[in-house]
Each structure stands twice: as C-alpha cells, then as structure tokens.
Design an enzyme around this catalytic site. Structure first.
Site, PDB file in Angstrom:
ATOM      1  N   HIS A  41      -5.008  10.069  -4.718  1.00 59.08           N
ATOM      2  CA  HIS A  41      -4.086   9.632  -3.665  1.00 59.08           C
ATOM      3  C   HIS A  41      -2.768   9.101  -4.209  1.00 59.08           C
ATOM      4  O   HIS A  41      -1.821   8.905  -3.452  1.00 59.08           O
ATOM      5  CB  HIS A  41      -4.753   8.539  -2.822  1.00 59.08           C
ATOM      6  CG  HIS A  41      -6.102   8.933  -2.306  1.00 59.08           C
ATOM      7  ND1 HIS A  41      -7.276   8.494  -2.884  1.00 59.08           N
ATOM      8  CD2 HIS A  41      -6.465   9.740  -1.294  1.00 59.08           C
ATOM      9  CE1 HIS A  41      -8.303   9.013  -2.238  1.00 59.08           C
ATOM     10  NE2 HIS A  41      -7.838   9.772  -1.281  1.00 59.08           N
ATOM     11  N   GLU A  84      -2.557   6.647  -0.160  1.00 55.74           N
ATOM     12  CA  GLU A  84      -1.403   7.510  -0.427  1.00 55.74           C
ATOM     13  C   GLU A  84      -0.108   6.843   0.017  1.00 55.74           C
ATOM     14  O   GLU A  84       0.921   6.941  -0.661  1.00 55.74           O
ATOM     15  CB  GLU A  84      -1.566   8.859   0.279  1.00 55.74           C
ATOM     16  CG  GLU A  84      -0.428   9.821  -0.019  1.00 55.74           C
ATOM     17  CD  GLU A  84      -0.512  11.119   0.744  1.00 55.74           C
ATOM     18  OE1 GLU A  84       0.548  11.702   1.026  1.00 55.74           O
ATOM     19  OE2 GLU A  84      -1.649  11.558   1.054  1.00 55.74           O
TER      20      GLU A  84
END
Length: 318
Positions: free
Chosen positions: A83, A135
């Site tokens: 991520h 993320e």
C-alpha cells in the site's frame, strides 16, 4: 452419483479477471524471496496485502508482521507493504541501518511521484480517497503537511474551499469505485475548471477490470459473493458495484463464511474475488457450494491481464 442428482441446481458465474493483481503478486513474492535470501525471520511493516489467508501463510514461513519499525530488531530485514508508506518510514529505516525492501505497488508509487510533482509546481492537491486507508496515509506522507486535502465524497467536493488564486490538482487512491470517483471528479472540474488532472488514470487497471467483471456477473445473477477482507478497499467496492447492478451482494473471507440462508432459493450466483484474495479461496467456496448444490460453472471474462512488475534489485535470483 445418484445423490448429486437430488441436489438443487446452482449456476455459478465466475468473474474474470478476479483475485490477485500484479502488484499483490509482486509484494508476496518480495516477502517469499526475502525469506529465501535472508532466512527467517523477515519483518513486514503492516499486512503485506489485505488478506488474512495470505498473511497467515507467510507468517507460517517465518514472516513477522509489525505495526511500526521500532518492533524490528537491529540486523533483520524489513519489507514495506504494497500500500506504500510515508517518506519518514524508509528514512527511519536508513537511520537505523536496517535493510529494507519496498513492496509498494508500482502503480501506487506512480501516484506518489505525481503528488511530488504537483506540489513542486505550486499546486494544492485535492486527493480523492478514504481516510485512514494505508495507501492514503502513504501518499499524504510523500508531500509537506498542508499541501494536500482529502476528498471522500461528492459532498466534500461541493464543500471544499481553497485560497483565492490557488492552483489546484487532483489525484486519487488506486482502489476506488470507478463510478463514484468519476462523479467526484466531475464536481471538482465543474467548480475548478483549471484543476490539473493526473497523467493517465490513477485508479489502477486491476481495480477497474474487477469492477467491470463484477458488473457483468451481477447483471445476470440474483446474488453475488465477493471473496476478500473487510479492510480491503477494492473488495468492498466490488460489493457496492454488484449491489448497484441490482444483485444482493456480500463480502466473505472464505468458504467458512458461507451463509446458505442468505443465499436462499436462487438459481444463479455470481462469484468474484478482490485483488488480494488468492484463487485457492475461490475454489474453496465453489467446493463448499458443491456440497449443497449441483454446480455448473461459467467463467465470465471481460478482459485479460498480462501485466507483471519487476522485483527489487537483488531479489530476482534469490
């Protein structure tokens, strides 16, 4: 054989593409190659991908999952998840002299570089994404504080105010709903006609492809099962996509979560898997359904994926 004839029929539409994407394949392979090269334990900061089956399998081979670098002993390698991480994390690893491997998906890294370029150009970034997702945290951590604002909803896009004369750009998380994001972008472009758009689509090919396939099966099925984790953004979006197409939809981790009462008396079931869910879980669900139904399978393919990503230098031949 005769017993199987007494089972109620169930036609299962299996979406393709489904399951692992190239970024997830690469991240898992990085941990596996690191274990081969360095021997266990290899430390991994956060879940390498959002799937308990995958994480448990790597843990059994010697991977140790930690929340922060402070939990990594001196002298042991550490892998950063697919991520992405804020810049402070590799800087901290370097300061400690740790060997680290960055398993950030290259498509996420592309968003990171775009964020840097937009800030260098003097633009304030409106970032479309979900608060607290790894993320999003990683992308915000690429640029100075205050140079990016999170937009989660259409209401946020309508309400956001910016300084007079401020140049703007927008970027997006890679695992969002294609349709929802298009609606938010349309609002931003209406309100800020000069806002700079990303070069190419930020939502990754795998997210878009899986959502397109989910729409196809949901249009023909009474119910859709999505195999994935509750903290997997792309898996949750598949549930939403199926529901918008008129099918009942539910997220399950594996065959252990099957609820036959929820399925009810249906003739056609759609089945797909998020980008971090391995194919073995798909087959496990079909096998479990086969205990209660006479299954016929049909793969519904909307695109074919051939993308692969290189491993970091030094791991190719591990």
């Amino acid at each position: 054989m005769a017993a199987s004839l007494t089972l109620p029929p169930l036609h299962v539409l299996i979406a393709a593409p489904r399951g692992f994407c190239a970024g997830v394949d690469r991240a898992i392979m990085i941990v596996e190659r690191a274990l081969e090269k360095f021997g266990p334990p290899v430390y991994v900061r956060h879940e390498i991908v959002h799937n308990r089956f995958v994480v448990d399998g790597l843990r059994a081979r010697g991977a140790v999952f930690v929340d922060e670098l402070d939990e990594v002993p001196d002298g042991r390698p550490v892998v950063f998840s697919a991520h992405g991480v804020p810049k402070l994390v590799p800087a901290h690893a370097q300061a400690r002299g740790l060997d680290y491997l960055d398993a950030t998906c290259p498509l996420v890294s592309k968003v990171h570089r775009q964020a840097e370029r937009q800030v260098e150009a003097g633009r304030h970034i409106l970032f479309i994404g979900h608060a607290n997702h790894p993320e999003v945290i990683g992308t915000f951590g690429q640029v100075p504080e205050g140079t990016m604002t999170l937009i989660e909803t259409e209401a946020d896009a309508e309400a956001i105010t910016t300084a007079p004369g401020q140049s703007l750009a927008f970027l997006t998380q890679t695992t969002l709903s294609v349709d929802d994001t298009a609606s938010i972008v349309a609002i931003l472009q209406r309100r800020f006609p000069d806002i700079a758009a990303p070069k190419g689509e930020d939502i990754c090919y795998a997210t878009s492809n899986r959502q397109a396939a989910a729409k196809e099966i949901a249009a023909r099925a009474q119910a859709v099962l999505v195999i994935g984790a509750p903290n997997s953004s792309n898996s949750l979006r598949l549930v939403e996509v199926a529901e918008r197409c008129g099918a009942r939809a539910r997220l399950i981790r594996s065959a252990d979560d099957l609820d036959l009462e929820w399925l009810g008396d249906i003739a056609t079931l759609g089945l797909t898997a998020g980008a971090s869910a391995p194919e073995v879980l798909v087959r496990g669900v079909i096998d479990a359904l086969g205990q209660r139904f006479a299954i016929t399978e049909e793969e519904v393919r909307t695109s074919t994926e051939v993308i692969s990503f290189k491993l970091p230098r030094g791991l190719e031949a591990a």
